[in-house]
Design a protein around this motif. Structure first.
Motif, PDB file in Angstrom:
ATOM      1  N   PRO A  70       0.740  -1.217  -0.038  1.00  0.00           N
ATOM      2  CA  PRO A  70      -0.056  -0.180  -0.008  1.00  0.00           C
ATOM      3  C   PRO A  70       0.909   1.187  -0.220  1.00  0.00           C
ATOM      4  CG  PRO A  70      -0.911  -1.696   1.535  1.00  0.00           C
ATOM      5  CD  PRO A  70       0.189  -2.256   1.018  1.00  0.00           C
ATOM      6  N   GLY A  71       2.028   1.297   0.617  1.00  0.00           N
ATOM      7  CA  GLY A  71       2.843   2.556   0.367  1.00  0.00           C
ATOM      8  C   GLY A  71       3.585   2.881  -0.878  1.00  0.00           C
ATOM      9  N   MET A  72       3.370   1.812  -1.749  1.00  0.00           N
ATOM     10  CA  MET A  72       4.136   2.055  -3.275  1.00  0.00           C
ATOM     11  C   MET A  72       3.325   2.786  -3.935  1.00  0.00           C
ATOM     12  SD  MET A  72       6.046  -0.867  -5.660  1.00  0.00           S
ATOM     13  CE  MET A  72       7.230  -1.242  -4.362  1.00  0.00           C
ATOM     14  N   ILE A  73       3.265   4.290  -3.965  1.00  0.00           N
ATOM     15  CA  ILE A  73       2.665   4.904  -4.836  1.00  0.00           C
ATOM     16  C   ILE A  73       2.963   5.006  -6.306  1.00  0.00           C
ATOM     17  CG2 ILE A  73       1.617   7.331  -4.807  1.00  0.00           C
ATOM     18  CD1 ILE A  73       0.931   5.877  -2.286  1.00  0.00           C
ATOM     19  N   ARG A  75       4.899   3.683  -9.646  1.00  0.00           N
ATOM     20  CA  ARG A  75       4.590   2.321 -10.417  1.00  0.00           C
ATOM     21  C   ARG A  75       6.199   2.271 -10.761  1.00  0.00           C
ATOM     22  NH1 ARG A  75      -0.523   0.275 -11.644  1.00  0.00           N
ATOM     23  NH2 ARG A  75      -2.200   1.902 -11.452  1.00  0.00           N
ATOM     24  N   SER A 128       5.430   0.314   4.070  1.00  0.00           N
ATOM     25  CA  SER A 128       4.357  -0.110   4.291  1.00  0.00           C
ATOM     26  C   SER A 128       3.985  -1.109   3.003  1.00  0.00           C
ATOM     27  CB  SER A 128       3.462   1.024   4.152  1.00  0.00           C
ATOM     28  OG  SER A 128       1.968   0.533   4.217  1.00  0.00           O
ATOM     29  N   PHE A 129       4.191  -2.466   3.414  1.00  0.00           N
ATOM     30  CA  PHE A 129       3.756  -3.670   2.473  1.00  0.00           C
ATOM     31  C   PHE A 129       3.571  -4.782   3.410  1.00  0.00           C
ATOM     32  CE2 PHE A 129       8.573  -3.280   2.939  1.00  0.00           C
ATOM     33  CZ  PHE A 129       8.917  -4.581   3.189  1.00  0.00           C
ATOM     34  N   ALA A 161       2.559  16.059  -4.794  1.00  0.00           N
ATOM     35  CA  ALA A 161       3.348  16.452  -3.574  1.00  0.00           C
ATOM     36  C   ALA A 161       3.612  15.513  -2.455  1.00  0.00           C
ATOM     37  CB  ALA A 161       1.942  17.409  -2.896  1.00  0.00           C
ATOM     38  N   PRO A 162       4.675  16.002  -1.366  1.00  0.00           N
ATOM     39  CA  PRO A 162       5.104  14.864  -0.478  1.00  0.00           C
ATOM     40  C   PRO A 162       3.702  14.557   0.222  1.00  0.00           C
ATOM     41  CG  PRO A 162       6.204  16.959  -0.474  1.00  0.00           C
ATOM     42  CD  PRO A 162       5.293  17.110  -1.469  1.00  0.00           C
ATOM     43  N   MET A 163       3.743  13.304   1.197  1.00  0.00           N
ATOM     44  CA  MET A 163       2.608  12.790   1.724  1.00  0.00           C
ATOM     45  C   MET A 163       2.169  13.793   2.827  1.00  0.00           C
ATOM     46  SD  MET A 163       2.994   8.742   2.340  1.00  0.00           S
ATOM     47  CE  MET A 163       3.615   9.046   3.907  1.00  0.00           C
ATOM     48  N   SER A 164       3.050  14.259   3.468  1.00  0.00           N
ATOM     49  CA  SER A 164       2.692  15.401   4.570  1.00  0.00           C
ATOM     50  C   SER A 164       3.348  16.661   4.123  1.00  0.00           C
ATOM     51  CB  SER A 164       2.920  14.837   5.861  1.00  0.00           C
ATOM     52  OG  SER A 164       4.324  14.680   6.172  1.00  0.00           O
ATOM     53  N   ALA A 165       2.485  17.634   4.204  1.00  0.00           N
ATOM     54  CA  ALA A 165       3.203  19.029   3.784  1.00  0.00           C
ATOM     55  C   ALA A 165       3.738  19.386   5.330  1.00  0.00           C
ATOM     56  CB  ALA A 165       2.190  19.950   3.243  1.00  0.00           C
TER      57      ALA A 165
END
Lengths: 181, 101
Positions: A70-73, A75, A128-129, A161-165
């Motif tokens: 799930p953490g692999m945004i 490809r 996250s996998f 954008a980064p996961m958390s700004a």
């Protein structure tokens, strides 16, 4: 302080970014091997080399790995999975829950991220996998525990954008001198 | 008449695998990642559905949900919550128009 812009190593450290979007252009196996050669030189506690690397550029394998990560945004068309050889760690007397081997995973990850940049590839670490699913997808030997995946590929022109700004931190924000002053 | 499928088997399998493995990883991850994982699943579902959906559903999928970034819950939650509420309201309006009248 050494000028971080003029020193090539410090400049590379500052330039590195996580790549969150990659093109579908294949990654050359030779480039992955160059990165693996660099990873071999990452520091390991006691020079024990408890990490094991699993590399793939196989499209079907990459598709399955992404499906269970799930953490692999992005490809990524290639990946290096950093594992810990738990059986070897146990032979050295490490209990399964001690953090030592994970620190070696961290040093290998930092080295891989920089080496990827050196060969012109983007890289993104994924923690996250499903360990259980990735072990099956990669036919990992008994005792090899997958701890972190570094996806590799050619960066897409536009990055999400980064996961958390967050605000930009400086080393001073993260550091406390002892004694102060 | 049976409605056409908007996901093929591969699309559905990919999403299923994502959801099951995200359930496992979320056990160990920061709680603030939970909404991000769900939004990622929603974006992937919308991306797969869009080309085969009705024009009305495709338009709804392209609304505030598409604009919602897949971010972890930030420390300043206000704007994040407002954006999520906007996506929820937009979806509800589509559902009401499709099923509620």
């Amino acid at each position: 302080m050494t000028d971080p812009v003029r020193d090539p190593v410090l400049a590379a450290i500052r330039r590195r970014r996580v790549t969150r979007a990659m093109t579908d252009e294949p990654v050359a196996r030779a480039d992955v091997e160059t990165i693996l050669e660099a990873a071999r030189w990452a520091p390991t506690a006691g020079n024990r080399h408890l990490q094991r690397f699993v590399a793939t550029t196989h499209p079907g394998t990459m598709r399955v790995v992404r499906m269970v990560s799930p953490g692999m945004i992005a490809r990524p068309p290639a990946a290096i999975v950093i594992c810990v050889d738990r059986e070897l760690a146990a032979q050295y007397g490490f209990r399964p829950d001690v953090p030592g081997p994970w620190i070696d995973v961290g040093t290998a990850t930092a080295t891989i991220l920089l080496a990827a940049q050196a060969v012109g590839l983007g890289a993104g670490p994924v923690s996250s996998f499903s360990r259980a699913a990735v072990a099956v997808a990669l036919d990992l030997p008994d005792g090899w525990s997958p701890e972190l995946i570094v996806g590799l590929g050619h960066p897409a022109p536009v990055q999400p954008a980064p996961m958390s700004a967050g605000r930009r931190v400086t080393w001073r924000d993260l550091t406390r001198w002892v004694p102060e002053g | 008449m049976t409605a056409p499928w908007v996901l093929d088997e591969d699309d559905a399998l990919e999403l299923l695998a994502y959801l099951v493995t995200a359930a496992r990883t979320q056990v160990d991850e920061a709680a603030e990642y939970g909404p991000m994982r769900l939004l990622t699943a929603a974006h992937r579902l919308a991306e797969a559905m869009g080309p085969r959906s009705s024009p009305e559903t495709a338009a709804a999928l392209g609304g505030p949900l598409a604009a919602m970034p897949t971010l972890a819950v930030p420390r300043d939650r206000t704007e994040y919550v407002e954006q999520l509420d906007a996506a929820c309201r937009s979806l509800a309006a589509h559902l009401k128009a499709r099923y509620g009248s």
